[in-house]
Design a protein around this motif. Structure first.
Motif, PDB file in Angstrom:
ATOM      1  N   PHE A   1       0.860  62.392  39.097  1.00  0.00           N
ATOM      2  CA  PHE A   1       0.324  62.860  38.327  1.00  0.00           C
ATOM      3  C   PHE A   1       1.979  64.649  37.890  1.00  0.00           C
ATOM      4  CE2 PHE A   1      -0.727  67.224  35.757  1.00  0.00           C
ATOM      5  CZ  PHE A   1      -0.213  66.554  34.259  1.00  0.00           C
TER       6      PHE A   1
ATOM      7  N   PRO B   1      -5.415  65.469  37.612  1.00  0.00           N
ATOM      8  CA  PRO B   1      -5.765  65.456  38.916  1.00  0.00           C
ATOM      9  C   PRO B   1      -6.530  65.826  39.726  1.00  0.00           C
ATOM     10  CG  PRO B   1      -4.291  67.495  38.263  1.00  0.00           C
ATOM     11  CD  PRO B   1      -4.880  66.001  36.888  1.00  0.00           C
TER      12      PRO B   1
ATOM     13  N   VAL C   1      -6.352  60.955  30.094  1.00  0.00           N
ATOM     14  CA  VAL C   1      -5.259  61.297  31.375  1.00  0.00           C
ATOM     15  C   VAL C   1      -6.407  62.126  32.009  1.00  0.00           C
ATOM     16  CG1 VAL C   1      -3.933  61.850  32.157  1.00  0.00           C
ATOM     17  CG2 VAL C   1      -2.954  60.973  29.845  1.00  0.00           C
TER      18      VAL C   1
ATOM     19  N   ALA D   1       2.656  61.033  29.838  1.00  0.00           N
ATOM     20  CA  ALA D   1       1.653  60.916  31.036  1.00  0.00           C
ATOM     21  C   ALA D   1       0.917  59.915  31.284  1.00  0.00           C
ATOM     22  CB  ALA D   1       1.176  62.175  30.353  1.00  0.00           C
TER      23      ALA D   1
ATOM     24  N   THR E   1       4.688  62.185  37.929  1.00  0.00           N
ATOM     25  CA  THR E   1       4.783  61.990  36.576  1.00  0.00           C
ATOM     26  C   THR E   1       5.091  62.535  35.356  1.00  0.00           C
ATOM     27  OG1 THR E   1       2.518  60.613  36.657  1.00  0.00           O
ATOM     28  CG2 THR E   1       3.189  60.982  34.467  1.00  0.00           C
TER      29      THR E   1
ATOM     30  N   ALA F   1       1.947  57.085  34.421  1.00  0.00           N
ATOM     31  CA  ALA F   1       0.869  57.105  35.349  1.00  0.00           C
ATOM     32  C   ALA F   1       0.874  56.000  36.327  1.00  0.00           C
ATOM     33  CB  ALA F   1      -0.539  58.245  34.777  1.00  0.00           C
TER      34      ALA F   1
ATOM     35  N   PRO G   1      -4.413  66.048  29.543  1.00  0.00           N
ATOM     36  CA  PRO G   1      -5.604  65.631  30.821  1.00  0.00           C
ATOM     37  C   PRO G   1      -7.021  66.605  29.745  1.00  0.00           C
ATOM     38  CG  PRO G   1      -3.982  65.885  31.862  1.00  0.00           C
ATOM     39  CD  PRO G   1      -3.445  66.084  30.512  1.00  0.00           C
TER      40      PRO G   1
ATOM     41  N   TYR H   1      -8.364  73.474  35.457  1.00  0.00           N
ATOM     42  CA  TYR H   1      -6.702  72.539  35.477  1.00  0.00           C
ATOM     43  C   TYR H   1      -6.631  73.762  33.779  1.00  0.00           C
ATOM     44  CZ  TYR H   1      -3.460  69.360  33.549  1.00  0.00           C
ATOM     45  OH  TYR H   1      -2.680  68.747  32.125  1.00  0.00           O
TER      46      TYR H   1
END
Length: 289
Positions: free
Chosen positions: A63, A126, A123, A52, A66, A56, A213, A144
């Motif tokens: 994302f 998005p 990370v 990840a 990815t 990217a 993330p 998220y």
């Protein structure tokens, strides 16, 4: 603990449990159905997280692209690993399986160090999922994290339906019980196991990618998740997809609320839970399948 704090911790435990289930589901497939003790399974989670981070920039920071590219690469990696290494372990003693897969951990860690170094990475979430929703007057919860929980639930439901409602799932379950009988029916059991292993690797890597993330990416991160995943498999019942699901959610609740209510004992609560369940049901919560 007021209602908004309780709700946040409940959502956190759900997200953690579902991510744990994704990793443990691949482990229970390989361990419970194929009979291989795979100590390197946590490394697939680590590989997913690092993919990840590394992929990217190559796909323009998209994302979701990815995730797609990483998932394809993980399937290819799993297929090749089963062909090159794991296909020779099915009839070997567990000690040989442990030594072989532990060696793979060392190889993966060294390759990771050569390719991306030993620093800690992160990370970005998005943009489309970077917002928060209000929980009460002052508390918010990241969108998220809700996205991660929803994706995990959909994937868990999809895998359950595949293994319990499709011909492929029937062949896999039959192959785990009697490999020779399945071969006598004209089914290529070697290819079938290769598909199962590739799916297990891809699921673990996908869990690493979507968790990247919300957590740091660091060397050795796979070793920590491996231990707790074995606990999930043992509590749920070796080879049980449904058992792994309920065990992961239970561990998520115990671990999350344990850190809030009993922080001094939070490190052992999960293992106390495992001991109590095994005293009650020595074979785990559910039978294989």
């Amino acid at each position: 603990m007021d209602l908004s704090v309780f709700l946040i911790q409940l959502l956190n435990s759900l997200q953690y449990g579902l991510l744990l289930y994704l990793v443990a589901m691949g482990l229970t497939l390989i361990f419970g159905i194929m009979g291989v003790i795979n100590l390197a399974h946590g490394s697939f989670y680590m590989i997913g997280a690092y993919m990840a981070y590394a992929l990217a920039p190559l796909v323009g920071g998209n994302f979701f692209l990815t995730l797609l590219v990483g998932l394809v690469l993980a399937v290819i990696l799993g297929y090749l690993l089963e062909w090159a290494f794991f296909s020779f372990l099915y009839d070997r003693e567990h000690l040989q399986q442990v030594l072989m897969t532990y060696g793979l951990i060392l190889v993966f860690e060294e390759v990771r160090s050569l390719l991306v170094g030993d620093d800690v990475y992160g990370v970005s979430v998005p943009d489309i999922l970077s917002g928060s929703i209000a929980l009460g007057d002052v508390m918010t919860y990241p969108v998220y994290r809700l996205f991660v929980s929803a994706v995990c639930l959909l994937l868990a439901l999809g895998m359950y339906l595949v293994f319990t409602r499709t011909r492929l799932g029937m062949m896999i379950r039959a192959g785990s019980v009697n490999r020779e009988m399945v071969q006598s029916l004209g089914i290529d059991i070697k290819f079938l196991y290769r598909v199962v292993f590739a799916a297990g690797v891809a699921i673990a890597a996908f869990a690493g990618m979507i968790s990247a993330p919300v957590s740091s990416i660091y060397p050795g991160m796979g070793n920590q998740v491996l231990i707790i995943c074995f606990v999930v498999v043992v509590i749920g019942g070796i080879g049980s997809i449904r058992g792994a699901f309920f065990a992961a959610l239970l561990i998520g609740l115990v671990d999350t609320f344990g850190k809030v209510l009993l922080p001094e004992a939070s490190g052992v609560l999960v293992y106390v839970l495992m001991a109590l369940i095994l005293l009650w049901k020595p074979n785990g919560l559910f039978k294989a399948g």
